[in-house]
Design a protein around this motif. Structure first.
Motif, mmCIF file in Angstrom:
data_model
loop_
_atom_site.group_PDB
_atom_site.id
_atom_site.type_symbol
_atom_site.label_atom_id
_atom_site.label_comp_id
_atom_site.label_asym_id
_atom_site.label_seq_id
_atom_site.Cartn_x
_atom_site.Cartn_y
_atom_site.Cartn_z
ATOM 1 N N SER A 28 -78.029 -14.135 21.172
ATOM 2 C CA SER A 28 -76.796 -14.634 21.642
ATOM 3 C C SER A 28 -76.541 -15.976 21.748
ATOM 4 O O SER A 28 -77.360 -16.889 21.651
ATOM 5 C CB SER A 28 -77.179 -14.401 23.313
ATOM 6 O OG SER A 28 -76.091 -15.239 24.268
ATOM 7 N N ALA A 29 -75.438 -16.236 20.993
ATOM 8 C CA ALA A 29 -75.125 -17.892 20.405
ATOM 9 C C ALA A 29 -74.915 -18.553 21.832
ATOM 10 O O ALA A 29 -75.314 -19.886 21.881
ATOM 11 C CB ALA A 29 -73.694 -17.916 19.784
ATOM 12 N N ASP A 30 -74.334 -17.979 22.932
ATOM 13 C CA ASP A 30 -74.044 -18.648 24.232
ATOM 14 C C ASP A 30 -75.576 -19.207 24.818
ATOM 15 O O ASP A 30 -75.727 -20.435 25.241
ATOM 16 C CB ASP A 30 -73.451 -17.918 25.051
ATOM 17 C CG ASP A 30 -72.003 -17.727 24.619
ATOM 18 O OD1 ASP A 30 -71.179 -18.402 24.643
ATOM 19 O OD2 ASP A 30 -71.533 -16.485 24.445
ATOM 20 N N ASP A 31 -76.400 -18.264 24.670
ATOM 21 C CA ASP A 31 -77.625 -18.796 25.160
ATOM 22 C C ASP A 31 -78.358 -19.707 24.445
ATOM 23 O O ASP A 31 -78.895 -20.503 25.174
ATOM 24 C CB ASP A 31 -78.539 -17.368 25.266
ATOM 25 C CG ASP A 31 -78.251 -16.519 26.291
ATOM 26 O OD1 ASP A 31 -77.279 -16.811 27.224
ATOM 27 O OD2 ASP A 31 -78.754 -15.336 26.443
ATOM 28 N N VAL B 46 -77.012 -22.133 22.818
ATOM 29 C CA VAL B 46 -76.399 -23.541 22.850
ATOM 30 C C VAL B 46 -76.641 -24.052 24.300
ATOM 31 O O VAL B 46 -76.999 -25.002 24.324
ATOM 32 C CB VAL B 46 -74.713 -23.310 23.105
ATOM 33 C CG1 VAL B 46 -74.029 -24.338 23.352
ATOM 34 C CG2 VAL B 46 -74.456 -23.085 21.426
ATOM 35 N N ALA B 47 -76.852 -23.058 25.273
ATOM 36 C CA ALA B 47 -77.190 -23.485 26.533
ATOM 37 C C ALA B 47 -78.523 -24.106 26.574
ATOM 38 O O ALA B 47 -78.801 -25.064 27.282
ATOM 39 C CB ALA B 47 -77.164 -22.428 27.573
ATOM 40 N N ALA C 8 -74.558 -29.879 21.129
ATOM 41 C CA ALA C 8 -73.529 -28.794 20.574
ATOM 42 C C ALA C 8 -72.302 -29.435 20.122
ATOM 43 O O ALA C 8 -71.653 -29.986 20.748
ATOM 44 C CB ALA C 8 -73.240 -27.834 21.891
ATOM 45 N N PRO D 246 -70.056 -22.352 20.913
ATOM 46 C CA PRO D 246 -69.890 -20.856 19.928
ATOM 47 C C PRO D 246 -68.628 -20.736 19.625
ATOM 48 O O PRO D 246 -67.513 -20.928 20.751
ATOM 49 C CB PRO D 246 -70.705 -20.060 20.710
ATOM 50 C CG PRO D 246 -71.392 -20.631 21.629
ATOM 51 C CD PRO D 246 -70.515 -21.989 22.028
ATOM 52 N N SER E 171 -65.979 -17.851 17.726
ATOM 53 C CA SER E 171 -65.892 -16.224 17.181
ATOM 54 C C SER E 171 -65.464 -16.311 15.901
ATOM 55 O O SER E 171 -64.440 -16.471 15.290
ATOM 56 C CB SER E 171 -64.978 -15.367 18.027
ATOM 57 O OG SER E 171 -64.766 -14.172 17.693
ATOM 58 N N ARG F 285 -70.695 -14.570 16.112
ATOM 59 C CA ARG F 285 -70.279 -15.929 16.739
ATOM 60 C C ARG F 285 -71.320 -16.814 15.896
ATOM 61 O O ARG F 285 -72.538 -16.633 15.964
ATOM 62 C CB ARG F 285 -70.234 -15.863 18.154
ATOM 63 C CG ARG F 285 -69.404 -14.549 18.693
ATOM 64 C CD ARG F 285 -69.555 -14.624 20.228
ATOM 65 N NE ARG F 285 -68.757 -15.692 20.878
ATOM 66 C CZ ARG F 285 -69.383 -16.483 21.742
ATOM 67 N NH1 ARG F 285 -70.521 -16.456 22.154
ATOM 68 N NH2 ARG F 285 -68.460 -17.420 22.196
ATOM 69 N N ALA G 35 -72.526 -21.094 16.185
ATOM 70 C CA ALA G 35 -72.366 -22.613 16.643
ATOM 71 C C ALA G 35 -73.291 -23.634 15.878
ATOM 72 O O ALA G 35 -74.289 -23.298 15.124
ATOM 73 C CB ALA G 35 -73.166 -22.698 18.153
ATOM 74 N N GLU H 220 -74.725 -15.285 15.620
ATOM 75 C CA GLU H 220 -75.234 -13.772 16.350
ATOM 76 C C GLU H 220 -74.324 -12.804 15.920
ATOM 77 O O GLU H 220 -73.012 -12.979 15.751
ATOM 78 C CB GLU H 220 -74.606 -14.230 17.884
ATOM 79 C CG GLU H 220 -74.493 -12.828 18.535
ATOM 80 C CD GLU H 220 -73.808 -13.216 19.875
ATOM 81 O OE1 GLU H 220 -73.117 -12.256 20.625
ATOM 82 O OE2 GLU H 220 -73.567 -14.363 20.370
#
Length: 267
Positions: free
Chosen positions: A92-95, A97-98, A107, A111, A113, A118, A120, A134
């Protein structure tokens, strides 16, 4: 960043980031002049090129027909540094980055698309730039590993502190198939995936050093047949040699990006 958006299923290797979680899966170069960059790396490393789906400023480098690196001539337009960047596979790119932001990193992009995945662009808390990807790999992992990018090495302020940061961001040393294994060997950290050494982390870089070669950074190592010939070709095509011995040379391309050529399989 993955500059192509069409995954390849050639061979029998891994095509999903889930199966090589936390491992380096791509390398990308931001440059200013696309044609000059292509000419330089074709002369020095023998790369061939194809267009990428993201537009005229992007190219994919090929070795024996296998995609091994992306080139993006966006450094001036996007006010980005001219540099090579490794990308790591994540579920997961979102996870990711967080987690970077929670641990004091930055960052820079995404992220965003880029079907079928995805991406980042990030920096760790010491300023070393890296990316995450991801989704599906557009060439299988074993093919990519064998084609040319032999290795990446993080030069950083504190190897053990960095290993904790990246381990928490990229899920290293988890009890899951395919996750990166972390071992402390002497003064450095050695990372393995599917039994192969894929990266090392070593201490010694300085956060505020005026010389970019000793500031924290990820160094990309490309495996070549003739180190000396690559070094001479770099000099002849507008680049420079920062360090050279019989097995390895640290080079700078005509645009200023630093990379290493090595005759060794693992360094």
């Amino acid at each position: 960043m993955n500059h192509d958006t069409k995954p390849s299923r050639r061979g029998t290797g891994v095509v999903s980031t889930h199966a090589v979680c936390g491992a380096p899966c791509w390398v990308s170069l931001t440059s200013r002049d696309l044609q000059a960059t292509q000419d330089f790396y074709q002369a020095v490393l023998g790369w061939q090129w194809r267009r990428a789906r993201l537009g005229d400023r992007f190219r994919i480098a090929l070795v024996d027909g296998a995609p091994i690196a992306g080139i993006a001539a966006v450094a001036s337009m996007w006010q980005m540094a001219v540099a090579w960047t490794p990308y790591f596979a994540v579920p997961s790119a979102d996870d990711a980055v967080a987690r970077v932001q929670e641990r004091g990193g930055t960052a820079a992009v995404g992220p965003i698309s880029l079907p079928p995945g995805r991406a980042a662009l990030l920096a760790d808390r010491d300023g070393a730039t890296f990316g995450v990807w991801e989704g599906e790999l557009f060439t299988d992992w074993e093919t990519w590993r064998k084609a040319s990018p032999a290795f990446i090495r993080l030069h950083t302020r504190d190897a053990f502190d960095a290993a904790i940061f990246y381990g928490e961001v990229l899920d290293w040393a988890r009890e899951r198939p395919g996750c990166v294994e972390v071992r402390y060997e002497g003064d450095e950290v050695v990372l393995r995936s599917h039994g192969q050494i894929v990266a090392r982390i070593e201490s010694g870089a300085l956060e505020s050093a005026p010389d970019p070669t000793i500031r924290p950074h990820w160094q990309i190592h490309f495996r070549v047949a003739d180190v000396a010939a690559c070094a001479r070709a770099a000099e002849q095509h507008g680049g420079s040699v920062l360090r050279e011995d019989a097995e390895e040379a640290v080079l700078r391309d005509a645009d200023g990006a630093q990379f290493t050529v090595t005759s060794r399989r693992e360094v």
